[in-house]
Write an enzyme that holds these catalytic residues in place. Structure first.
Site, PDB file in Angstrom:
ATOM      1  N   HIS A  13       0.861  -1.194   0.000  1.00 51.16           N
ATOM      2  CA  HIS A  13       0.000   0.000   0.000  1.00 51.16           C
ATOM      3  C   HIS A  13       0.893   1.238   0.000  1.00 51.16           C
ATOM      4  CE1 HIS A  13      -3.841   2.074   1.608  1.00 51.16           C
ATOM      5  NE2 HIS A  13      -2.981   3.025   1.264  1.00 51.16           N
ATOM      6  N   HIS A  15       1.446   5.309  -1.845  1.00 52.30           N
ATOM      7  CA  HIS A  15       1.014   6.408  -2.717  1.00 52.30           C
ATOM      8  C   HIS A  15       2.262   7.037  -3.326  1.00 52.30           C
ATOM      9  CE1 HIS A  15      -3.126   6.398  -1.067  1.00 52.30           C
ATOM     10  NE2 HIS A  15      -2.509   5.961   0.009  1.00 52.30           N
ATOM     11  N   LEU A  16       2.408   6.873  -4.635  1.00 49.62           N
ATOM     12  CA  LEU A  16       3.582   7.461  -5.310  1.00 49.62           C
ATOM     13  C   LEU A  16       3.236   8.769  -5.995  1.00 49.62           C
ATOM     14  CD1 LEU A  16       5.287   4.270  -6.776  1.00 49.62           C
ATOM     15  CD2 LEU A  16       5.841   5.512  -4.675  1.00 49.62           C
ATOM     16  N   ASN A  41      -5.264   6.835  -6.111  1.00 49.48           N
ATOM     17  CA  ASN A  41      -5.982   8.113  -5.898  1.00 49.48           C
ATOM     18  C   ASN A  41      -5.211   9.286  -6.510  1.00 49.48           C
ATOM     19  OD1 ASN A  41      -4.046   7.788  -3.834  1.00 49.48           O
ATOM     20  ND2 ASN A  41      -5.190   9.038  -2.380  1.00 49.48           N
ATOM     21  N   LYS A  99      -9.456  -0.515  -5.788  1.00 48.14           N
ATOM     22  CA  LYS A  99      -9.491   0.186  -4.502  1.00 48.14           C
ATOM     23  C   LYS A  99     -10.831   0.865  -4.291  1.00 48.14           C
ATOM     24  CE  LYS A  99      -7.738   1.884  -0.673  1.00 48.14           C
ATOM     25  NZ  LYS A  99      -6.576   2.722  -0.433  1.00 48.14           N
ATOM     26  N   HIS A 136     -10.432   1.174   1.723  1.00 42.70           N
ATOM     27  CA  HIS A 136     -10.176   2.184   2.756  1.00 42.70           C
ATOM     28  C   HIS A 136     -11.403   2.155   3.657  1.00 42.70           C
ATOM     29  CE1 HIS A 136      -8.468   6.091   4.270  1.00 42.70           C
ATOM     30  NE2 HIS A 136      -9.651   6.040   4.842  1.00 42.70           N
ATOM     31  N   HIS A 171      -4.742  -0.481   6.167  1.00 40.93           N
ATOM     32  CA  HIS A 171      -4.234   0.319   7.292  1.00 40.93           C
ATOM     33  C   HIS A 171      -5.121   0.271   8.532  1.00 40.93           C
ATOM     34  CE1 HIS A 171      -6.967   3.044   5.265  1.00 40.93           C
ATOM     35  NE2 HIS A 171      -6.106   3.371   4.340  1.00 40.93           N
ATOM     36  N   ASP A 244       1.308   2.647   3.612  1.00 45.04           N
ATOM     37  CA  ASP A 244       0.451   3.826   3.418  1.00 45.04           C
ATOM     38  C   ASP A 244       1.288   5.097   3.403  1.00 45.04           C
ATOM     39  OD1 ASP A 244      -1.807   5.207   2.746  1.00 45.04           O
ATOM     40  OD2 ASP A 244      -2.634   5.264   4.767  1.00 45.04           O
ATOM     41  N   HIS A 248       2.815  14.533   1.246  1.00 44.78           N
ATOM     42  CA  HIS A 248       2.180  15.793   0.839  1.00 44.78           C
ATOM     43  C   HIS A 248       3.225  16.889   0.987  1.00 44.78           C
ATOM     44  CE1 HIS A 248      -2.088  14.580   0.631  1.00 44.78           C
ATOM     45  NE2 HIS A 248      -1.864  13.829   1.681  1.00 44.78           N
ATOM     46  N   ALA A 258      -4.176  15.115   5.124  1.00 40.27           N
ATOM     47  CA  ALA A 258      -3.898  13.886   5.884  1.00 40.27           C
ATOM     48  C   ALA A 258      -2.964  13.003   5.069  1.00 40.27           C
ATOM     49  CB  ALA A 258      -5.194  13.136   6.164  1.00 40.27           C
TER      50      ALA A 258
HETATM   51  O1  DOR Z   1      -3.749   9.809   5.465  1.00 37.36           O
HETATM   52  C1  DOR Z   1      -3.946   9.294   4.389  1.00 37.36           C
HETATM   53  N1  DOR Z   1      -3.548   9.900   3.248  1.00 37.36           N
HETATM   54  N2  DOR Z   1      -4.582   8.119   4.327  1.00 37.36           N
HETATM   55  C2  DOR Z   1      -4.932   7.552   3.149  1.00 37.36           C
HETATM   56  O2  DOR Z   1      -5.480   6.480   3.166  1.00 37.36           O
HETATM   57  C3  DOR Z   1      -4.664   8.242   1.870  1.00 37.36           C
HETATM   58  C4  DOR Z   1      -3.613   9.223   2.017  1.00 37.36           C
HETATM   59  C5  DOR Z   1      -3.391  10.162   0.851  1.00 37.36           C
HETATM   60  O3  DOR Z   1      -3.531   9.726  -0.292  1.00 37.36           O
HETATM   61  O4  DOR Z   1      -3.033  11.302   1.084  1.00 37.36           O
HETATM   62 ZN    ZN Z   2      -3.462   4.970   1.504  1.00 42.66          ZN
END
Ligand code: DOR
Ligand code: ZN
Length: 336
Positions: A13, A15-16, A41, A99, A136, A171, A244, A248, A258
């Site tokens: 899991h 996020h790239l 996403n 997803k 999720h 997660h 996860d 950001h 988040a």
């Molecule tokens: O805190 C998070 N940020 N939880 C997630 O499941 C997705 C992620 C995001 O893509 O920023």
């Molecule tokens: Zn995630």
């Protein structure tokens, strides 16, 4: 113990993201993980064969300059009204998972799923195609600390309605979710992050508010964390690692995004947790074996060396504040 070598881990899991920052994020992941499942996403989301292929190409070109090789596993985003043909096309393009984001639950999920009925045809097709449903599991309308527990009945209904569907609840953050996974059939598994194993809500908000620990689902209580640790070290193949890692840039964090950039420190954190629980010998199963077995993939061939060599997590990495910035980690990880 000062050094140990184990099979190279998977990250089921991550996020790239997209655009120029991807290269740094992907290289950072590849420095620890030999294979990762990339979350969908992004905008526009991969919801078709072309979308999955395009995003895979972007990830692979981001990895091209990396010092370490890594294999990419792709997922597509399940969106309302997605039909059987679209799902089968995504599978044909090589996606291993779809997803499910409850609409509005997290970054770029406004086009997510309002309720399972809206994606019935797609879930039935996933079941037939042998795809993994990655969820999720948070109800965005519930109070923030109750979102995961509040979503468990929805997962329960999906597990009951699609009796052959393989499901990963992503997660986990609560003892209630750990119990739920234990009680579902073995075709239902879960990822656990290093941060939910290591930290609690007090790290986020106990003294000064520290956005470096702000993620969804929120970090919870020590009791929840202990239940997660017990599941992770248990050797039960239904619980496996997913970072996860969700970077950001500072401007987004400053406005409340988040997500934590966990990849650079996740293995060090996990090793410390397992060592603290007297279970360092079971770390390999959690990070390098159980997930691959659940997904029906061969185990990675390379290795990962963990060295007891203290290092301080920098204040900034790849333009982002990493998880646990400023802390001293006792384990250093390097691929061998
Ligand atoms: O805190 C998070 N940020 N939880 C997630 O499941 C997705 C992620 C995001 O893509 O920023
Ligand atoms: Zn995630």
């Amino acid at each position: 113990m000062h050094e140990l070598t184990m099979r190279a881990p998977d990250d089921f899991h991550v996020h790239l993201r997209q655009g120029p920052a991807m290269a740094a994020y992907a290289s950072r992941s590849a420095a620890c993980f030999a294979r990762f499942l990339v979350m969908p996403n992004v905008v526009p989301p991969p919801v078709s064969a072309v979308g999955v292929a395009d995003y895979r190409r972007a990830v692979e070109s981001a990895l091209a300059t990396s010092a370490h090789r890594a294999a990419t596993l792709m997922s597509f985003k399940i969106v309302p009204g997605m039909g059987r043909d679209a799902v089968l096309a995504c599978a044909g393009a090589g996606a291993v998972a779809g997803k499910y984001y409850p609409a509005g639950a997290i970054t770029n999920s406004a086009d997510g799923v309002p309720g399972p009925e809206a994606v019935h045809e797609g879930l039935a097709a996933m079941e037939d195609a042998g795809l993994v449903l990655s969820i999720h599991g948070e109800d965005p309308l519930a109070p923030v600390l109750e979102r995961e527990e509040g979503f468990l009945p929805v997962v329960d209904s999906i597990v009951a309605r699609y009796p052959r569907l393989r499901v990963v609840l992503e997660h986990l953050s609560t003892a209630a979710a750990v119990d739920a996974v234990r009680n579902w059939p073995v075709r239902v598994a879960a990822t656990i992050t290093a941060h939910h194993l290591s930290f609690t809500i007090d790290d986020l908000a106990g003294e000064r508010l520290d956005p470096g620990y702000f993620c969804k689902p929120l970090l919870k209580t020590a009791r929840d964390r202990n239940a997660l640790v017990a599941a992770a070290i248990s050797g039960d193949g239904r619980f496996f690692f997913g970072s996860d890692s969700a970077p950001h840039p500072p401007a987004a964090k400053a406005t409340g995004a988040a997500g934590v950039y966990a990849a650079p420190v996740a293995i060090s954190l996990a090793a410390t947790v397992f060592e603290g629980a007297g279970a360092l010998d079971r770390l390999e199963r959690f990070v390098s074996e159980s997930g691959a077995r659940f997904y029906g993939l061969p185990l990675n061939e390379g290795g990962l060396r963990l060295t007891r060599e203290p290092w301080t997590v920098p204040a900034e990495l790849d333009g982002v504040v990493p998880l646990a910035a400023g802390t001293t980690q006792v384990w250093r990880a390097s691929r061998v």
